[in-house]
Design a protein around this motif. Structure first.
Motif, PDB file in Angstrom:
ATOM      1  N   ILE A   1       8.132   0.538  -5.818  1.00  0.00           N
ATOM      2  CA  ILE A   1       7.200  -0.350  -5.467  1.00  0.00           C
ATOM      3  C   ILE A   1       6.890  -1.249  -6.815  1.00  0.00           C
ATOM      4  O   ILE A   1       6.841  -2.413  -6.257  1.00  0.00           O
ATOM      5  N   ARG A   2       7.087  -1.109  -7.053  1.00  0.00           N
ATOM      6  CA  ARG A   2       6.969  -1.933  -8.733  1.00  0.00           C
ATOM      7  C   ARG A   2       8.462  -2.421  -8.099  1.00  0.00           C
ATOM      8  O   ARG A   2       8.217  -4.084  -9.003  1.00  0.00           O
TER       9      ARG A   2
ATOM     10  N   GLY B   1      -1.595  -1.924  -2.967  1.00  0.00           N
ATOM     11  CA  GLY B   1      -2.846  -1.512  -2.696  1.00  0.00           C
ATOM     12  C   GLY B   1      -3.004  -2.306  -1.324  1.00  0.00           C
ATOM     13  O   GLY B   1      -1.539  -2.320  -0.597  1.00  0.00           O
ATOM     14  N   PHE B   2      -4.294  -2.720  -0.300  1.00  0.00           N
ATOM     15  CA  PHE B   2      -3.989  -2.928   0.877  1.00  0.00           C
ATOM     16  C   PHE B   2      -3.854  -4.127   0.723  1.00  0.00           C
ATOM     17  O   PHE B   2      -4.806  -5.117   0.376  1.00  0.00           O
ATOM     18  N   PRO B   3      -2.868  -4.823   1.301  1.00  0.00           N
ATOM     19  CA  PRO B   3      -2.858  -6.484   1.159  1.00  0.00           C
ATOM     20  C   PRO B   3      -3.758  -6.468   1.827  1.00  0.00           C
ATOM     21  O   PRO B   3      -4.462  -7.712   0.971  1.00  0.00           O
ATOM     22  N   THR B   4      -4.076  -7.149   2.700  1.00  0.00           N
ATOM     23  CA  THR B   4      -6.033  -8.260   3.396  1.00  0.00           C
ATOM     24  C   THR B   4      -6.864  -7.521   2.490  1.00  0.00           C
ATOM     25  O   THR B   4      -6.947  -8.850   1.880  1.00  0.00           O
TER      26      THR B   4
ATOM     27  N   ALA C   1       0.978  -1.134  -0.125  1.00  0.00           N
ATOM     28  CA  ALA C   1      -0.041   0.046  -0.024  1.00  0.00           C
ATOM     29  C   ALA C   1       0.916   1.815  -0.349  1.00  0.00           C
ATOM     30  O   ALA C   1       1.903   0.787   0.993  1.00  0.00           O
ATOM     31  N   THR C   2       0.587   2.085  -0.775  1.00  0.00           N
ATOM     32  CA  THR C   2       1.717   3.370  -0.636  1.00  0.00           C
ATOM     33  C   THR C   2       1.082   4.135   0.561  1.00  0.00           C
ATOM     34  O   THR C   2       0.005   3.940   1.295  1.00  0.00           O
ATOM     35  N   GLU C   3       1.596   5.088   1.206  1.00  0.00           N
ATOM     36  CA  GLU C   3       1.467   6.259   1.918  1.00  0.00           C
ATOM     37  C   GLU C   3       0.551   6.647   1.665  1.00  0.00           C
ATOM     38  O   GLU C   3       0.246   8.116   0.735  1.00  0.00           O
ATOM     39  N   PRO C   4      -0.503   7.390   2.546  1.00  0.00           N
ATOM     40  CA  PRO C   4      -1.791   8.142   2.894  1.00  0.00           C
ATOM     41  C   PRO C   4      -0.541   9.405   2.392  1.00  0.00           C
ATOM     42  O   PRO C   4       0.230  10.126   3.119  1.00  0.00           O
ATOM     43  N   THR C   5      -1.464  10.349   1.510  1.00  0.00           N
ATOM     44  CA  THR C   5      -1.253  11.765   1.488  1.00  0.00           C
ATOM     45  C   THR C   5      -1.599  12.872   2.488  1.00  0.00           C
ATOM     46  O   THR C   5      -2.870  12.499   3.233  1.00  0.00           O
ATOM     47  N   ILE C   6      -0.515  13.759   3.272  1.00  0.00           N
ATOM     48  CA  ILE C   6      -0.890  13.982   4.058  1.00  0.00           C
ATOM     49  C   ILE C   6      -0.334  15.937   3.772  1.00  0.00           C
ATOM     50  O   ILE C   6       0.359  16.147   3.172  1.00  0.00           O
ATOM     51  N   ALA C   7      -1.416  16.185   4.819  1.00  0.00           N
ATOM     52  CA  ALA C   7      -1.901  17.960   4.046  1.00  0.00           C
ATOM     53  C   ALA C   7      -1.895  19.082   5.421  1.00  0.00           C
ATOM     54  O   ALA C   7      -2.624  18.646   6.489  1.00  0.00           O
TER      55      ALA C   7
ATOM     56  N   GLU D   1       3.483  13.314   0.212  1.00  0.00           N
ATOM     57  CA  GLU D   1       2.570  12.386  -1.364  1.00  0.00           C
ATOM     58  C   GLU D   1       3.326  11.280  -1.858  1.00  0.00           C
ATOM     59  O   GLU D   1       4.405  10.925  -1.942  1.00  0.00           O
ATOM     60  N   THR D   2       2.339   9.883  -3.084  1.00  0.00           N
ATOM     61  CA  THR D   2       2.847   9.340  -3.128  1.00  0.00           C
ATOM     62  C   THR D   2       3.213   9.751  -4.194  1.00  0.00           C
ATOM     63  O   THR D   2       2.489  10.408  -5.136  1.00  0.00           O
TER      64      THR D   2
END
Length: 273
Positions: free
Chosen positions: A64-65, A93-96, A41-47, A55-56
């Motif tokens: 990641i790829r 994406g999210f693993p679960t 999963a990517t890190e969430p954008t923080i503002a 941001e990613t």
């Protein structure tokens, strides 16, 4: 009774074979394909105050790829099945969520058991995934690299989940030399419990399973502790039970038996919810 497709989740940071070796052994035994799955999963954008401070980026996505590609190469290298029997699926994406989606392509999903920790969507919640997938999940503890399945313990409870678990475990049960069915009950339930486990033993016997059964009254010893000790006593390396839990505000909450087995058992667990 057999498995045709065995799925295994591979942590992107994983270095040891662990649950992959278990999944490969099962696939080899049943002539099945093995399907490796992984996600980051990517890190969430923080503002802050309208200004984006994290941001990613395109470079992050490329890293990641590359990580997932390297993990695929590692997976294909350590799995010794013929190439046509090996498949890989990965995603950003999210693993679960990704594992729960991909489980539609598998008869059995194999995961490495993680010690309980605060839920974080960037990491696989293997127990939570088990409650969402709708197929049998084999949970493999640290240090285990093979599953003989010659002796198996069934933790019986007269519920939908336990019935599903027994039926989904039939490929293992029919190949075991001995299966022990155990129900733990209150004192006033003993007669009914004996009837229930005899029914289960009779059902399995018609499938050619060599069964013995027992009923135990609740004592000061925790129920999960008793099942774990029973597995040790009979030389079992697999416990089959229903998986019990529910979702509360997006996090999975487990019943006492399920949670204790996931925390304490040093053998493989096959659970179905």
């Amino acid at each position: 009774m057999s498995f045709a497709s065995v799925m295994v989740y591979v942590d992107p940071e994983q270095q040891e074979e662990g649950q992959i070796a278990v999944a490969e052994g099962i696939a080899s035994r049943f002539g099945a394909s093995i399907l490796g799955v992984s996600a980051i999963a990517t890190e969430p954008t923080i503002a802050a105050e309208g200004v984006i401070i994290q941001e990613t980026t395109a470079e992050d996505l490329e890293r990641i790829r590359a990580t997932l590609s390297a993990k695929e190469a590692w997976f294909r290298r350590i799995v010794r099945l013929p190439g046509e029997k090996v498949e890989w699926r990965s995603a950003i994406g999210f693993p679960t969520e990704f594992l729960a989606e991909q489980a539609r392509a598998a008869d059995l999903v194999v995961v490495k058991r993680k010690q309980h920790r605060t839920y974080h969507p960037r990491y696989l919640d293997s127990a939570g995934a088990m409650l969402r997938m709708g197929c049998p999940t084999l949970s493999v503890p640290d240090g285990v690299t093979q599953l003989a399945g010659d002796r198996i313990v069934i933790g019986w409870k007269d519920t939908r989940e336990a019935r599903l678990a027994v039926r989904e475990a039939l490929p293992f049960l029919t190949r075991a030399s001995k299966v022990t069915i155990a129900e733990i009950c209150t004192p006033d339930e003993q007669d009914a419990a004996h009837l229930r486990v005899r029914d289960v033993a009779g059902y399995l016997g018609r499938h050619g399973v060599n069964c013995e059964h027992e009923v135990r009254v609740h004592t000061a010893e925790p129920d999960a502790g008793y099942l774990i000790r029973l597995a040790t006593d009979v030389g079992a390396d697999l416990i089959v039970t229903g998986g019990y839990g529910h979702s509360r505000l997006g996090e999975w909450m487990f019943g006492g038996m399920t949670q204790s087995l996931l925390r304490q058992a040093q053998v493989c667990l096959l659970m179905v919810h």
